[in-house]
Each structure stands twice: as structure tokens, then as C-alpha cells.
Design a protein around this motif. Sequence first.
Motif, PDB file in Angstrom:
ATOM      1  N   PRO A 120     -24.186 -14.459 -77.008  1.00 44.68           N
ATOM      2  CA  PRO A 120     -24.039 -13.952 -78.375  1.00 44.68           C
ATOM      3  C   PRO A 120     -22.571 -13.597 -78.622  1.00 44.68           C
ATOM      4  O   PRO A 120     -21.918 -13.011 -77.754  1.00 44.68           O
ATOM      5  CB  PRO A 120     -24.905 -12.681 -78.382  1.00 44.68           C
ATOM      6  N   ILE A 121     -22.064 -13.963 -79.784  1.00 41.72           N
ATOM      7  CA  ILE A 121     -20.694 -13.615 -80.169  1.00 41.72           C
ATOM      8  C   ILE A 121     -20.767 -12.531 -81.236  1.00 41.72           C
ATOM      9  O   ILE A 121     -21.297 -12.752 -82.332  1.00 41.72           O
ATOM     10  CB  ILE A 121     -19.925 -14.839 -80.698  1.00 41.72           C
ATOM     11  N   LEU A 122     -20.251 -11.359 -80.910  1.00 44.82           N
ATOM     12  CA  LEU A 122     -20.243 -10.228 -81.832  1.00 44.82           C
ATOM     13  C   LEU A 122     -18.801  -9.812 -82.086  1.00 44.82           C
ATOM     14  O   LEU A 122     -17.893 -10.146 -81.325  1.00 44.82           O
ATOM     15  CB  LEU A 122     -21.032  -9.050 -81.235  1.00 44.82           C
ATOM     16  N   PHE A 123     -18.609  -9.040 -83.149  1.00 41.78           N
ATOM     17  CA  PHE A 123     -17.266  -8.620 -83.543  1.00 41.78           C
ATOM     18  C   PHE A 123     -17.164  -7.106 -83.448  1.00 41.78           C
ATOM     19  O   PHE A 123     -18.106  -6.385 -83.784  1.00 41.78           O
ATOM     20  CB  PHE A 123     -16.957  -9.089 -84.959  1.00 41.78           C
ATOM     21  N   ARG A 124     -16.003  -6.648 -83.005  1.00 40.88           N
ATOM     22  CA  ARG A 124     -15.808  -5.204 -82.847  1.00 40.88           C
ATOM     23  C   ARG A 124     -14.452  -4.810 -83.432  1.00 40.88           C
ATOM     24  O   ARG A 124     -13.450  -5.497 -83.220  1.00 40.88           O
ATOM     25  CB  ARG A 124     -15.883  -4.825 -81.369  1.00 40.88           C
ATOM     26  N   VAL A 128     -21.451  -8.514 -87.279  1.00 42.23           N
ATOM     27  CA  VAL A 128     -21.795  -9.930 -87.275  1.00 42.23           C
ATOM     28  C   VAL A 128     -21.424 -10.518 -88.633  1.00 42.23           C
ATOM     29  O   VAL A 128     -21.091  -9.788 -89.566  1.00 42.23           O
ATOM     30  CB  VAL A 128     -23.307 -10.162 -86.997  1.00 42.23           C
ATOM     31  N   ILE A 129     -21.478 -11.837 -88.721  1.00 38.97           N
ATOM     32  CA  ILE A 129     -21.229 -12.503 -90.001  1.00 38.97           C
ATOM     33  C   ILE A 129     -22.350 -12.158 -90.977  1.00 38.97           C
ATOM     34  O   ILE A 129     -23.538 -12.228 -90.640  1.00 38.97           O
ATOM     35  CB  ILE A 129     -21.161 -14.031 -89.815  1.00 38.97           C
ATOM     36  N   ASP A 130     -21.978 -11.768 -92.175  1.00 37.47           N
ATOM     37  CA  ASP A 130     -22.950 -11.473 -93.226  1.00 37.47           C
ATOM     38  C   ASP A 130     -23.390 -12.805 -93.842  1.00 37.47           C
ATOM     39  O   ASP A 130     -22.679 -13.403 -94.660  1.00 37.47           O
ATOM     40  CB  ASP A 130     -22.315 -10.566 -94.290  1.00 37.47           C
ATOM     41  N   GLU A 131     -24.563 -13.275 -93.439  1.00 41.34           N
ATOM     42  CA  GLU A 131     -25.024 -14.600 -93.848  1.00 41.34           C
ATOM     43  C   GLU A 131     -25.277 -14.678 -95.355  1.00 41.34           C
ATOM     44  O   GLU A 131     -25.034 -15.716 -95.989  1.00 41.34           O
ATOM     45  CB  GLU A 131     -26.297 -14.954 -93.073  1.00 41.34           C
ATOM     46  N   HIS A 140     -11.554 -22.161 -90.507  1.00 35.95           N
ATOM     47  CA  HIS A 140     -12.340 -20.966 -90.225  1.00 35.95           C
ATOM     48  C   HIS A 140     -13.847 -21.186 -90.342  1.00 35.95           C
ATOM     49  O   HIS A 140     -14.635 -20.404 -89.791  1.00 35.95           O
ATOM     50  CB  HIS A 140     -11.941 -19.830 -91.174  1.00 35.95           C
ATOM     51  N   LEU A 141     -14.258 -22.218 -91.054  1.00 34.28           N
ATOM     52  CA  LEU A 141     -15.679 -22.391 -91.333  1.00 34.28           C
ATOM     53  C   LEU A 141     -16.469 -22.712 -90.065  1.00 34.28           C
ATOM     54  O   LEU A 141     -17.553 -22.153 -89.843  1.00 34.28           O
ATOM     55  CB  LEU A 141     -15.872 -23.486 -92.383  1.00 34.28           C
ATOM     56  N   MET A 142     -15.945 -23.596 -89.218  1.00 35.00           N
ATOM     57  CA  MET A 142     -16.657 -23.948 -88.001  1.00 35.00           C
ATOM     58  C   MET A 142     -16.862 -22.741 -87.080  1.00 35.00           C
ATOM     59  O   MET A 142     -17.981 -22.510 -86.608  1.00 35.00           O
ATOM     60  CB  MET A 142     -15.942 -25.083 -87.267  1.00 35.00           C
ATOM     61  N   PRO A 143     -15.815 -21.928 -86.797  1.00 32.14           N
ATOM     62  CA  PRO A 143     -16.053 -20.739 -85.972  1.00 32.14           C
ATOM     63  C   PRO A 143     -17.076 -19.781 -86.576  1.00 32.14           C
ATOM     64  O   PRO A 143     -17.844 -19.151 -85.844  1.00 32.14           O
ATOM     65  CB  PRO A 143     -14.666 -20.081 -85.873  1.00 32.14           C
ATOM     66  N   ILE A 144     -17.103 -19.682 -87.908  1.00 31.44           N
ATOM     67  CA  ILE A 144     -18.101 -18.829 -88.557  1.00 31.44           C
ATOM     68  C   ILE A 144     -19.504 -19.330 -88.244  1.00 31.44           C
ATOM     69  O   ILE A 144     -20.393 -18.552 -87.855  1.00 31.44           O
ATOM     70  CB  ILE A 144     -17.868 -18.781 -90.083  1.00 31.44           C
ATOM     71  N   PHE A 145     -19.715 -20.629 -88.390  1.00 29.64           N
ATOM     72  CA  PHE A 145     -21.037 -21.194 -88.104  1.00 29.64           C
ATOM     73  C   PHE A 145     -21.391 -21.054 -86.626  1.00 29.64           C
ATOM     74  O   PHE A 145     -22.557 -20.806 -86.272  1.00 29.64           O
ATOM     75  CB  PHE A 145     -21.075 -22.669 -88.512  1.00 29.64           C
ATOM     76  N   MET A 146     -20.406 -21.207 -85.752  1.00 29.13           N
ATOM     77  CA  MET A 146     -20.661 -21.077 -84.315  1.00 29.13           C
ATOM     78  C   MET A 146     -21.045 -19.642 -83.958  1.00 29.13           C
ATOM     79  O   MET A 146     -21.930 -19.409 -83.129  1.00 29.13           O
ATOM     80  CB  MET A 146     -19.431 -21.511 -83.515  1.00 29.13           C
ATOM     81  N   ALA A 147     -20.390 -18.662 -84.588  1.00 29.64           N
ATOM     82  CA  ALA A 147     -20.732 -17.261 -84.338  1.00 29.64           C
ATOM     83  C   ALA A 147     -22.152 -16.964 -84.800  1.00 29.64           C
ATOM     84  O   ALA A 147     -22.911 -16.260 -84.108  1.00 29.64           O
ATOM     85  CB  ALA A 147     -19.732 -16.342 -85.036  1.00 29.64           C
ATOM     86  N   LEU A 148     -22.530 -17.504 -85.962  1.00 30.01           N
ATOM     87  CA  LEU A 148     -23.904 -17.321 -86.435  1.00 30.01           C
ATOM     88  C   LEU A 148     -24.907 -17.962 -85.484  1.00 30.01           C
ATOM     89  O   LEU A 148     -25.924 -17.360 -85.132  1.00 30.01           O
ATOM     90  CB  LEU A 148     -24.060 -17.917 -87.835  1.00 30.01           C
ATOM     91  N   ALA A 149     -24.625 -19.182 -85.050  1.00 29.28           N
ATOM     92  CA  ALA A 149     -25.540 -19.885 -84.153  1.00 29.28           C
ATOM     93  C   ALA A 149     -25.691 -19.150 -82.831  1.00 29.28           C
ATOM     94  O   ALA A 149     -26.771 -19.169 -82.218  1.00 29.28           O
ATOM     95  CB  ALA A 149     -25.050 -21.312 -83.911  1.00 29.28           C
TER      96      ALA A 149
END
Length: 236
Positions: free
Chosen positions: A47-51, A186-189, A208-217
Amino acid sequence: MANHAILDPQTHRDLRVTHARGEAMGDGVMSAIVVPSEFRRVQNDYPILFRLDLQSDRFAAHALFGFEPGENLYLDGSGWDAGALPLAMAIQPFLIGTVPGGDTRQVHIDLDSPRIRDDGVRLFDEFGQTTPYLEAVIEQLRALDTGYQASAGFFDALRRYELLEPFTLEVTLQDGSTNRLVGYHVIDEEKLRALDGGALGELHRDGHLMPIFMALASLTNISALVARRNRRQAHG
């Protein structure tokens, strides 16, 4: 206590570093920083989370390994049980340093690291030239440093479009105990879906779009991480 020194072929010609993985090697950590350029590579395992660092007011991304400090559920008797290893873990005990007053990057090494062992891989050959192992590490250090420098634009974009939301996870394990994970984002879907074509085009243009989708996945790995915790508890 870390003991960092600039890596030098004369001073450190005989140093060897082990590839072994385990708590004794310093791998008993709950998470590691990952950079957007490696999200695609690591999202299948963690899981990729942001802090948010309150002192610097900067966000960082973390690959989550466990639910409490010192817990790494990817460690087992044979090493690290995952397909990909985050760069921040792969490069240890090396790190990037800078020349005082300049931007020149230097390779540093933590001389107190447990990874420095007589049964490890040499860093320099008998002529003082870098070995293939060290050359590979230098490439990883370069990728991590480049990714870190580029990440500022990624997080600026997330904040500009308010795409980060606080995340709290309460995990109830098979033995009835509860782990509560707080302090992450996390990304606000919903807000991502609401962006217009211009905003999405800008995110795509800037990479930036691809990393956003990867973080969600990557969030699908949370249930797998819970399963790892349950298996570990079941086996004592």
C-alpha cells in the motif's frame, strides 16, 4: 547511531556489504519512503500512503510494511517476501550526500550498518575500481535522488487540486485485537473524478496522472497486509 562517511576507494577498498535481508540487517521497519517514479514498480506489493511532515510542511509517500513501529510483515525466514524492493531499502547502507555550498552529489556509506560484513560483496576491486554491485547501487541512488527532487512538483499538484484526504484504518485481526493506523493520507478519489478535462490534461502532461492511479491501485494491498499479520499471529 549512524556513522556516515564519503565513500572512498582508498579508505574503503576492503569493505564488503551483504545482500541479506532481515531484522538484524535493519529491515525491521514499518514503512519506507517511495518516490512517484517508482510507484508503478512497487504498487503491486505494498500500500502506498502519504504522510505530512508538520515541521517542513512537505508530504512524502510511504510503502507500508506493517501496522506498528518496527513491524515488517514482508520479512520471513528466507528474506524479503515481495516482488519489488523500494529503492530506499535497496540502497542501504548507502545514501546521497551533497558537497557543502554546492549541488554536487556524493555517495556516502553508514560505517556502523550491520550490512557491512566480511561475507558480503566487495565495493571495489583490487585496483580500486567500482564493482558491478556498487555500480548498480549508484544507479539506484541516482534514481532515488532524481525521483525525490521531482516529487515536489507531484505533491504541489496534489495540494493544488486538493487531491489528498486524511486516512484512518482500523484493522480487527482474527484474535480480536485491533490496530488503528492514523496520520496518513490517500488520494481523494471523488475529487479526482470531479476534475475537468483541463486539470486532468495538466496532470497528464506533467507526468502526475500515472503515479496517482498507481497509488490508488496500491490500496488493494491493505487486505493482503492484514492477511500477512493474521498468518504471523496464527504461527506465533
